[in-house]
Every structure is written in structure tokens, then in C-alpha cells.
Design a protein around this motif. Structure first.
Motif, mmCIF file in Angstrom:
data_model
loop_
_atom_site.group_PDB
_atom_site.id
_atom_site.type_symbol
_atom_site.label_atom_id
_atom_site.label_comp_id
_atom_site.label_asym_id
_atom_site.label_seq_id
_atom_site.Cartn_x
_atom_site.Cartn_y
_atom_site.Cartn_z
ATOM 1 N N ASN A 1 0.852 -1.190 0.000
ATOM 2 C CA ASN A 1 0.000 0.000 0.000
ATOM 3 C C ASN A 1 0.889 1.242 0.000
ATOM 4 O OD1 ASN A 1 -1.815 2.034 0.390
ATOM 5 N ND2 ASN A 1 -2.655 1.230 2.298
ATOM 6 N N TYR A 2 0.867 1.966 -1.100
ATOM 7 C CA TYR A 2 1.712 3.156 -1.234
ATOM 8 C C TYR A 2 0.885 4.447 -1.201
ATOM 9 C CZ TYR A 2 5.173 -0.259 -2.696
ATOM 10 O OH TYR A 2 6.027 -1.326 -2.730
ATOM 11 N N SER A 3 -0.338 4.376 -0.737
ATOM 12 C CA SER A 3 -1.227 5.536 -0.789
ATOM 13 C C SER A 3 -0.775 6.688 0.108
ATOM 14 C CB SER A 3 -2.661 5.134 -0.455
ATOM 15 O OG SER A 3 -2.729 4.613 0.852
ATOM 16 N N ASN A 4 -0.037 6.416 1.170
ATOM 17 C CA ASN A 4 0.429 7.466 2.080
ATOM 18 C C ASN A 4 1.919 7.771 1.911
ATOM 19 O OD1 ASN A 4 -2.064 7.879 3.289
ATOM 20 N ND2 ASN A 4 -1.709 6.298 4.818
ATOM 21 N N ASP A 5 2.527 7.227 0.879
ATOM 22 C CA ASP A 5 3.973 7.365 0.678
ATOM 23 C C ASP A 5 4.364 8.822 0.432
ATOM 24 O OD1 ASP A 5 6.436 5.533 0.241
ATOM 25 O OD2 ASP A 5 6.566 7.048 -1.347
ATOM 26 N N ILE A 6 5.544 9.181 0.886
ATOM 27 C CA ILE A 6 6.047 10.544 0.722
ATOM 28 C C ILE A 6 6.073 10.961 -0.748
ATOM 29 C CG2 ILE A 6 8.487 9.874 0.669
ATOM 30 C CD1 ILE A 6 9.012 12.483 2.353
ATOM 31 N N SER A 7 6.315 10.021 -1.628
ATOM 32 C CA SER A 7 6.399 10.331 -3.060
ATOM 33 C C SER A 7 5.064 10.794 -3.641
ATOM 34 C CB SER A 7 6.913 9.126 -3.843
ATOM 35 O OG SER A 7 6.010 8.043 -3.742
ATOM 36 N N LYS A 8 3.969 10.607 -2.905
ATOM 37 C CA LYS A 8 2.648 11.057 -3.364
ATOM 38 C C LYS A 8 2.489 12.571 -3.253
ATOM 39 C CE LYS A 8 0.974 6.997 -4.235
ATOM 40 N NZ LYS A 8 0.802 6.555 -5.588
ATOM 41 N N VAL A 9 3.274 13.186 -2.355
ATOM 42 C CA VAL A 9 3.096 14.626 -2.113
ATOM 43 C C VAL A 9 4.388 15.431 -2.212
ATOM 44 C CG1 VAL A 9 1.014 14.384 -0.720
ATOM 45 C CG2 VAL A 9 3.252 14.261 0.384
ATOM 46 N N VAL A 10 5.520 14.744 -2.330
ATOM 47 C CA VAL A 10 6.816 15.418 -2.395
ATOM 48 C C VAL A 10 7.592 14.857 -3.581
ATOM 49 C CG1 VAL A 10 9.022 15.734 -1.188
ATOM 50 C CG2 VAL A 10 6.906 15.746 0.115
ATOM 51 N N ASP A 11 8.250 15.750 -4.303
ATOM 52 C CA ASP A 11 9.113 15.307 -5.393
ATOM 53 C C ASP A 11 10.325 14.599 -4.791
ATOM 54 O OD1 ASP A 11 10.251 15.023 -7.968
ATOM 55 O OD2 ASP A 11 11.461 16.833 -7.637
ATOM 56 N N VAL A 12 10.496 13.335 -5.154
ATOM 57 C CA VAL A 12 11.630 12.553 -4.670
ATOM 58 C C VAL A 12 12.467 12.184 -5.896
ATOM 59 C CG1 VAL A 12 12.366 10.554 -3.332
ATOM 60 C CG2 VAL A 12 10.149 11.617 -2.835
ATOM 61 N N PRO A 13 13.536 12.948 -6.135
ATOM 62 C CA PRO A 13 14.377 12.665 -7.304
ATOM 63 C C PRO A 13 14.928 11.235 -7.272
ATOM 64 C CG PRO A 13 14.994 14.754 -6.291
ATOM 65 C CD PRO A 13 14.021 14.083 -5.369
ATOM 66 N N THR A 14 15.229 10.718 -8.439
ATOM 67 C CA THR A 14 15.721 9.341 -8.570
ATOM 68 C C THR A 14 16.927 9.082 -7.675
ATOM 69 O OG1 THR A 14 14.945 9.304 -10.845
ATOM 70 C CG2 THR A 14 16.518 7.601 -10.219
ATOM 71 N N GLU A 15 17.858 10.017 -7.636
ATOM 72 C CA GLU A 15 19.055 9.845 -6.804
ATOM 73 C C GLU A 15 18.682 9.720 -5.326
ATOM 74 O OE1 GLU A 15 23.439 11.883 -6.158
ATOM 75 O OE2 GLU A 15 21.883 13.037 -7.170
ATOM 76 N N VAL A 16 17.735 10.519 -4.879
ATOM 77 C CA VAL A 16 17.273 10.455 -3.489
ATOM 78 C C VAL A 16 16.539 9.134 -3.244
ATOM 79 C CG1 VAL A 16 15.711 11.496 -1.785
ATOM 80 C CG2 VAL A 16 17.191 12.956 -3.190
ATOM 81 N N GLN A 17 15.709 8.720 -4.189
ATOM 82 C CA GLN A 17 15.004 7.438 -4.062
ATOM 83 C C GLN A 17 15.984 6.296 -3.855
ATOM 84 O OE1 GLN A 17 12.449 6.751 -7.437
ATOM 85 N NE2 GLN A 17 11.297 8.628 -7.090
ATOM 86 N N GLU A 18 17.069 6.295 -4.616
ATOM 87 C CA GLU A 18 18.071 5.227 -4.498
ATOM 88 C C GLU A 18 18.755 5.236 -3.135
ATOM 89 O OE1 GLU A 18 18.787 2.545 -6.411
ATOM 90 O OE2 GLU A 18 16.951 3.203 -7.419
ATOM 91 N N ILE A 19 19.081 6.429 -2.647
ATOM 92 C CA ILE A 19 19.707 6.526 -1.323
ATOM 93 C C ILE A 19 18.742 6.038 -0.248
ATOM 94 C CG2 ILE A 19 20.683 8.083 0.415
ATOM 95 C CD1 ILE A 19 21.568 9.899 -1.981
ATOM 96 N N LEU A 20 17.494 6.473 -0.328
ATOM 97 C CA LEU A 20 16.491 6.040 0.644
ATOM 98 C C LEU A 20 16.323 4.524 0.606
ATOM 99 C CD1 LEU A 20 13.724 8.780 0.239
ATOM 100 C CD2 LEU A 20 15.465 8.618 2.028
ATOM 101 N N LYS A 21 16.258 3.980 -0.592
ATOM 102 C CA LYS A 21 16.078 2.532 -0.761
ATOM 103 C C LYS A 21 17.241 1.756 -0.141
ATOM 104 C CE LYS A 21 15.627 -0.960 -4.370
ATOM 105 N NZ LYS A 21 15.686 -1.202 -5.812
ATOM 106 N N THR A 22 18.452 2.225 -0.389
ATOM 107 C CA THR A 22 19.641 1.507 0.064
ATOM 108 C C THR A 22 19.959 1.733 1.533
ATOM 109 O OG1 THR A 22 20.573 1.717 -2.152
ATOM 110 C CG2 THR A 22 22.094 1.155 -0.406
#
Length: 143
Positions: free
Chosen positions: A27-48
Motif C-alpha cells: 500500500n503506497y497511498s500514504n507514501d512521501i512520493s505522493k506529495v513530495v518530489d523525490v528525485p531518482t538519486e534520493v530514491q536510491e539513497i532512501l532505498k539503500t
């Protein structure tokens, strides 16, 4: 001595049946990416480096299936999500978001995250100075 060893073995085997709940949600309905721009580079850092403890999608290593390690990991993830859960971002009120962003900024400036205990096994989660700066700049931009 043999009875003691058998009793210990029996306890070790029996505790394997006490399984903590896994932290995996689709369930990704409340995910930060729904309301904030999360650049690809930031997404990768968050993921890792962040999401195992600060989202609803933990990637579990093989040893997470062994009690009592599984209990420790479940407790650690629960505690991390109590402080910050990127998967539940839209559920936070504005005061909570502001406080969380301030805390993230402090943690990044002091390079306290990821925890050293996490980095012992998750070497790929160790962030470079550039990655810290990337996340810090992103946090400052969304504040």
C-alpha cells in the motif's frame, strides 16, 4: 550435562515457531512520493540506506528467519518506524512533518544514520559525504 544440552536445543527449536510479523506492505497511498518530489538519486539513497527501518517495505536478510535475531530485527524496525515512516508520510500532520524534517536534518548533519550496528552487515547502506549532502539538500528543499 546431556540433559541440559538437550533442553537448550529444545528451547532453540521451539522459539523458532514464535515469528514476528514482517514489515512488508504494497500500500503506497500514504507514501512521501505522493506529495513530495523525490528525485531518482534520493530514491536510491532512501532505498539503500533508509527504507529497511523507515518504511513499510523492509528487505529481510536470510538471518532474519532465525529467532531470537528475528525478534531483535522486528523490534528495531518498529522503533525506526515510530520515529519516521516514509510510507506513512501523508498521515502525519504539518507539525509532525516539520518536526520529523528537522530531526532528519540533524541526523544527516551529524551523520548518525544509518546506525553503525546496521552498517556492520549492510555495507552497501554506508553513505558517502556526497550522498549525505544530496539527502540534506533534499530535506532542506521540502521543509
Amino acid at each position: 550435562m546431556k540433559k541440559i544440552l538437550l533442553a537448550i536445543l529444545a528451547v532453540v527449536v521451539l522459539i523458532q515457531f514464535i515469528r514476528p510479523e514482517k514489515n512488508n506492505s504494497q500500500n503506497y497511498s500514504n507514501d512521501i512520493s505522493k506529495v513530495v518530489d523525490v528525485p531518482t538519486e534520493v530514491q536510491e539513497i532512501l532505498k539503500t540506506s533508509c527504507n529497511d527501518c523507515h518504511s513499510n517495505n523492509t528487505v529481510y536478510p536470510w538471518y532474519s528467519e532465525i529467532a531470537p535475531i528475528s525478534w531483535y530485527l522486528a523490534s528495531h524496525v518498529k522503533e525506526g518506524k515510530e520515529h519516521l515512516n516514509f510510507s506513512e508520510w501523508t498521515a502525519y500532520n504539518e507539525n509532525q512533518k516539520s518536526h520529523i524534517l528537522k530531526d532528519i536534518e540533524e541526523e544527516l548533519e551529524e551523520q548518525k544514520m544509518p546506525l553503525k550496528s546496521y552498517l556492520i552487515i549492510h555495507k552497501d547502506a554506508k553513505m558517502t559525504k556526497e550522498q549525505y549532502n544530496t539527502l540534506l539538500n533534499w530535506v532542506k528543499a521540502i521543509k
